[in-house]
Write a protein that holds these residues in place. Sequence first.
Motif, mmCIF file in Angstrom:
data_model
loop_
_atom_site.group_PDB
_atom_site.id
_atom_site.type_symbol
_atom_site.label_atom_id
_atom_site.label_comp_id
_atom_site.label_asym_id
_atom_site.label_seq_id
_atom_site.Cartn_x
_atom_site.Cartn_y
_atom_site.Cartn_z
ATOM 1 N N GLU A 126 0.839 -1.195 0.000
ATOM 2 C CA GLU A 126 0.000 0.000 0.000
ATOM 3 C C GLU A 126 0.872 1.242 0.000
ATOM 4 O O GLU A 126 2.046 1.194 0.381
ATOM 5 N N GLY A 127 0.282 2.356 -0.444
ATOM 6 C CA GLY A 127 1.024 3.608 -0.502
ATOM 7 C C GLY A 127 0.113 4.796 -0.290
ATOM 8 O O GLY A 127 -1.098 4.649 -0.133
ATOM 9 N N PRO A 128 0.665 6.024 -0.310
ATOM 10 C CA PRO A 128 -0.127 7.233 -0.033
ATOM 11 C C PRO A 128 -1.115 7.543 -1.155
ATOM 12 O O PRO A 128 -0.837 7.287 -2.328
ATOM 13 N N GLU A 129 -2.260 8.110 -0.777
ATOM 14 C CA GLU A 129 -3.254 8.520 -1.772
ATOM 15 C C GLU A 129 -2.944 9.902 -2.328
ATOM 16 O O GLU A 129 -3.413 10.253 -3.406
ATOM 17 N N GLU A 131 -0.035 11.895 -3.891
ATOM 18 C CA GLU A 131 1.207 11.420 -4.498
ATOM 19 C C GLU A 131 1.914 12.542 -5.251
ATOM 20 O O GLU A 131 1.276 13.509 -5.704
ATOM 21 N N ARG A 166 -3.663 10.502 -6.265
ATOM 22 C CA ARG A 166 -3.171 9.502 -7.210
ATOM 23 C C ARG A 166 -4.277 9.059 -8.171
ATOM 24 O O ARG A 166 -5.433 8.895 -7.792
ATOM 25 N N THR A 169 -3.031 3.019 -8.683
ATOM 26 C CA THR A 169 -2.150 2.475 -7.646
ATOM 27 C C THR A 169 -0.821 1.990 -8.217
ATOM 28 O O THR A 169 -0.038 1.359 -7.510
ATOM 29 N N ARG A 175 7.118 2.667 -5.847
ATOM 30 C CA ARG A 175 7.739 2.712 -4.523
ATOM 31 C C ARG A 175 8.305 1.350 -4.116
ATOM 32 O O ARG A 175 9.358 1.266 -3.486
#
Length: 340
Positions: A126-129, A131, A166, A169, A175
């Motif tokens: 998972e990553g930041p929304e 971006e 973003r 995804t 990342r």
Amino acid sequence: MLEQIEKIAEEIAQSTAANAEELEAFRMRFISRKSVIGDIFGQMKNVAPEERKEFGQKVNMLKNAAQDKFKELVEALESASDNSAAEGLDLTLPNIPHELGSVHPITKVRAEINQIFERIGFNISEGPEIEDDWHNFTALNFPPNHPAREMQDTFFLEKDPDIALRTHTSSVQVRVMENQEPPIRTLSPGRVYRNETISARAHCIFHQVEGLYIDKNVSFKDLKDTLYYFAKELFGPDTKIRLRPSYFPFTEPSAELDVSCNICGGKGCNICKYTGWVEIGGCGMVDPNVLEASGIDPDKYTGFAFGMGIERITMLKYRINDLRLFTENDVRFLRQFSSI
């Protein structure tokens, strides 16, 4: 002064409180910092030294009596309130049943997709929304003049034009590639944002799941076999897939992924526009420029990537014809999934 203490003690003992206002008046008069008892404490300096001990004991007893009386009045007032509320109850009415909630269909399908790919070695990332331009566009081989970089397609932050919500995804995959050595086999589900008009088939907020596999000698056949396995696991053993040539900046070659319509069995209906096929996502071999931008040697490693809309899959799986139902929180709609 001792007579004054006795008078106050008698007043406390005879006090009543029929409502909250009278209770507060009692508190202000006898318990608060500026109460009559506080004033008596202030007169301690005027008492003869030999009488101060007795005087102090009586004032403390007065203070305790006031606090006990206040507690008694509070309990009496609460009890009267409970009795008054009980008098208005009709015990002959049927009870209100306790209704349990249910898992949202998007959440359920997302979990099911995760489980399918976890069985063949994919982990979840998972990553930041919110971006930056590098992870959302540049590292994914989007040219500077690509339409996705325009305001009409992407939600940019006003204070910083290089920061946006973003649009996919795939930024999470970048990342992962920057921080992990191959082999990489990861799945990135999450919420994404695009500046689109809300309708029955489109929304500005939706969910995607994207997969990435990088290792030595990864081929297009590996991609096809993976997606075929996924489709059969999710939609049933009779499901078929087809890959149509397409274009994406971050994959080459690229393809659109279609699955056979499970509603009409491939015979043709309004859901599949009478073609027997429904598009659920895109895929392809990771472009060497993307590998290089993320610090992976494209001469040593190859890989494939794919992305699918969870809403589109959920609509197909549960035969839902309006995308807006997923975000309107209509209880009538959500109750249909309580037993699923």
